[in-house]
Motif scaffolding. Sequence first.
Motif, short mmCIF file in Angstrom:
data_model
loop_
_atom_site.label_atom_id
_atom_site.label_comp_id
_atom_site.label_asym_id
_atom_site.label_seq_id
_atom_site.Cartn_x
_atom_site.Cartn_y
_atom_site.Cartn_z
N ALA A 1 0.84 -1.20 0.00
CA ALA A 1 0.00 0.00 0.00
C ALA A 1 0.87 1.24 0.00
O ALA A 1 0.50 2.26 -0.59
N PHE A 2 1.98 1.17 0.70
CA PHE A 2 2.94 2.28 0.70
C PHE A 2 4.30 1.74 1.11
O PHE A 2 4.41 0.61 1.60
N LEU A 3 5.31 2.54 0.90
CA LEU A 3 6.67 2.15 1.23
C LEU A 3 7.01 2.60 2.65
O LEU A 3 6.62 3.71 3.05
N PRO B 1 7.63 2.36 7.00
CA PRO B 1 6.70 2.28 8.13
C PRO B 1 5.68 3.42 8.06
O PRO B 1 5.97 4.50 7.52
N PRO C 1 1.90 12.43 11.19
CA PRO C 1 2.32 13.59 11.99
C PRO C 1 1.14 14.13 12.80
O PRO C 1 -0.02 13.85 12.51
N ILE D 1 3.70 5.38 -5.64
CA ILE D 1 3.28 4.73 -4.40
C ILE D 1 3.61 5.66 -3.25
O ILE D 1 4.61 6.40 -3.32
N GLY D 2 2.79 5.68 -2.22
CA GLY D 2 3.03 6.60 -1.12
C GLY D 2 4.24 6.21 -0.30
O GLY D 2 4.64 5.04 -0.27
N GLU D 3 4.82 7.20 0.38
CA GLU D 3 5.91 6.95 1.32
C GLU D 3 5.39 7.15 2.73
O GLU D 3 4.89 8.23 3.06
N ASN D 4 5.43 6.13 3.52
CA ASN D 4 4.98 6.12 4.92
C ASN D 4 3.47 6.27 5.10
O ASN D 4 2.97 6.30 6.22
N ILE D 5 2.75 6.41 3.99
CA ILE D 5 1.29 6.51 4.04
C ILE D 5 0.78 6.28 2.62
O ILE D 5 1.54 6.50 1.66
N ALA D 6 -0.47 5.83 2.49
CA ALA D 6 -0.96 5.48 1.16
C ALA D 6 -1.18 6.69 0.25
O ALA D 6 -1.12 6.59 -0.97
N LEU E 1 -4.22 12.16 6.05
CA LEU E 1 -3.86 12.35 7.44
C LEU E 1 -2.45 12.92 7.62
O LEU E 1 -2.11 13.43 8.68
N ALA E 2 -1.62 12.79 6.60
CA ALA E 2 -0.25 13.36 6.68
C ALA E 2 -0.12 14.42 5.60
O ALA E 2 0.58 14.26 4.62
#
Lengths: 373, 565
Positions: free
Chosen positions: A31-33, A35, A39, B410-415, B457-458
């Motif tokens: 779904a994403f890269l 962890p 924020p 693709i998202g980084e740390n979030i979709a 959310l981010a």
Amino acid sequence: MKFTTVYKSIVITALSTLVLAACTRSSKEEAFLGPKVLPAPEGFAIQGDSLGFKFTNSGTSVDFLTGTSYFESKFSSEVSWKVAIVSRANGAVKTLTGTSATLDNVTCPWNGESDYLLFSNGDSCDANLTITGYADAANVLKKTSKSFVIAKSKDYEKVINGINNHTIVDFEPSPGAPGLTVPYSDAMDSPFISKSEYSDRAHGKYSLYCAGNDLSNNGYIGGLDMIKLVGLVGLVKETNANDVYLNMYVKGFGKMNTGLTLLFYELDSLHVDNPKSIAGGLAIPEGSWAGLAKSNDKWIKQINVDWIGWKLVSVKYSEFKKPNTDGCNGNCTLEPHKMRGMSIGLDSYPATGFPAEFAVDNFVITEGGPFKP
Amino acid sequence: MKFKALILLSSVCLSVNTFVNAQNDFYLNGMGRFLISDNRLSGGALAGNTTTPNKGVSGYSIFDLTPTIKVGDNLKALVTLRLKSPFGAFFGNGTQYQIRQFQIGGKIAGLVTYEVGDINVGEGMSKYAMNNADDLFYKYESQVFTQRRQILEYENFNFGNKWRLQGAQARTKLAIGAVVDTIGAYGFVVRTNATNDANIADRILTGGRLSFIKNNMLTANGNYVGLLDIPVTTTQNVYKNHVFIGDATYGLDLGAVAIKANIESGISTYDFTSPSDSVSYKDYFYDGGVNANVKGLQLNFFGSYKNVGPQFYNPAAQTRRLNVDNSQGLFGTIGANPRAMTLFDRYSNETQYNRTLVTTLGNFMPQYNNASPYGTATPNRTGITLGLATDTSTKIINAELKYEILKEIIGENIADLRNFNVLTTGASFDLGKFIASERKYMFLVGYRNEATTRDGLAKIDLKNSLLDAGLSIEILKKLDLLLGYKKLTSVGNELISARTIVNKVDIATAYKFNIAQDILSTGVNIKFSTNSFLNMTYNWSTNTTGTTSNNYNINQFFLNLTVNL
């Protein structure tokens, strides 16, 4: 024209084939890269602006021999947080991170482990909670803190996650694990400094500090006579040198030609110079190892301590080599279960003729993998 | 010691000279440079601070001598010897002697040209295969900044977008004349990391390009770049990265309009094995576009689309030219805090450049370029580019306008995905040519505006802008007046993800930006010849962050005397 048409077709086909053949991405299932990171949004708050520290066992002392701890807090929304625990005694650090709306025994447990150096009995510690993106007007992350004292630190003398740990020397005063004994040095390189109660340590109260200058330009500066690893008898069972590690904390002082020499002695057989018998084949004979060395193996490993600060160094026993002189007089096979003695040396290495300096602490032999604090 | 070097050089020159005959050549090139700067630091960041040095004079003089021997067409050898004396060193104290470069080359059988030693690698290769790019937009900056930047490029061997590495390369072109007119081949092998014969492997970069050219309107090329570890007995980390790229260009001249279409596609495979982690990635990219040259308007209209996978990795194309983690040579710390790189440092600090390839995507500062911090091959980007520019037939006005609409794949740390909108424009006007004057009157203006957004959310909302303006006017014969201005603003927030040693996305850190940097530079340039000049400038730079205690100014007088043989 015909050639051009054919050529264009070849090119287009080749490129298409290349693209189609390549149409796989390792990331396509995710779904994403990385962890998940959330924020703090506008209006975020930490309930009571507080961080709690709880211990699972009743009582007031933090005793990691009998239980675990966790941190407690509540947030106005799910966010990414970090709790950094730092020992005031030696600067040991553990960092806990996660993404949740609360800190509790599920989201934020701590069983005394560390990421940098080791926590010790009696350490006063500070835990600081920070939230991603939750900062003041000067863009400095806001901290919520909690202080506590560790009565009993984590016990490593056991099997943890498949790794069997044996601390062999920790440079603490008796009754700690025995320290290395009489120092010896190259007379031409005097003075060779060795302090066995050096207060800058990775664990406990003391470490061992060594310093000197290779004035004679032969590489060798000094060392400490070996200890008899009586505690290893019957404990180190592993016979495969690839599965045994020597782990230690080493502090570098930025002197690029500092060499830490490690010597291990294995007991293959007794020598006639030492007539004391071995009771049950397990006890270590008394007397000088010099005689025993004539019919037993000695193995060496040199580490170039070219960094600044403390670092956990793990060396596979299979990386030890036969010394250039006076070694491999036994069966010339690395046999970790026969380890019976150890000594360390300070050298000018890899180049000779330079000053050298290091501190060492907490030697641990592990079976099954490197030491994981 | 210094005399030994001179004696050696004299002996070499004398020895070589005795072997020179009608077929051989021996010649000397050289460059002498004297730099000096007088610097002042001031501002709110120094309030109450009595320990930070706030002024200083620094500089150096260098002399590079390059003797070159040519034996017919078959062999050429050159070495560049450098003497460098820092400012303030009397009677040669502190003078350094070094060999700056060494190269042997030549031609084999009249067909294959080769070089061995210190070489510039990557000529003609795709920007997805080999690229040494600066992420800052400065195409239309004033000459007063360009001359400073050229010093850095010379010191760091930045020639175009090639990498300066040690190894060997060769190239050839064969006229075929049947299916294709010409086949070109280029290959190289260099070593980027040396083994310690213990636990660190040799790391070799190898690659090449095969070109098929027909009528100069149709070309098809294959590129390969591989960065590989050759393990030793107890190697702990083993790294392998292969990149295969194919590209083709087709041109069609319709008389009033000439059209050029290009398509490029490639794959990368990445394997890293270490005691703590082992990973394998495979990804691809494609990039295709069309350029239409309307001859009557002297304009090019272009459009392209690209899709670069999030795990398309190629250190040879993604290593940043600037290393933002390096300390600043000028006023390196303010109080206890290291001073971060600013716009002023980017064209004046010689030690900020990467001189080798790095296998992990390096840290970057989003205020300078958030959409393409790793150049054209920045991973995890897809989108279109549209624009127009004057074509090469215009000599008086050069201008361009480009708009990029990109987003993450693709998202980084979030979709949720980031969106990037980038407007780049600029123009140069040669008034001297316009009025047919022999004197030079050049005016330049450039502008880049970038907006990064992410919902969810981010949330992210970061707006960057960079303005360049400048002029150079030849007020007297060979005497130019230079004026240049740069302004950078960055407002908003961003979450920057760290990368692990195996290039995995790691924890992100939140940053707020409220930055304004201004640089005003003025000075004169006195030309002695085409490549020899005396340049004197005064620079005012301000750095504000919205918090007075973090603001500072650097004022600098800079003198550069450069003489080329």
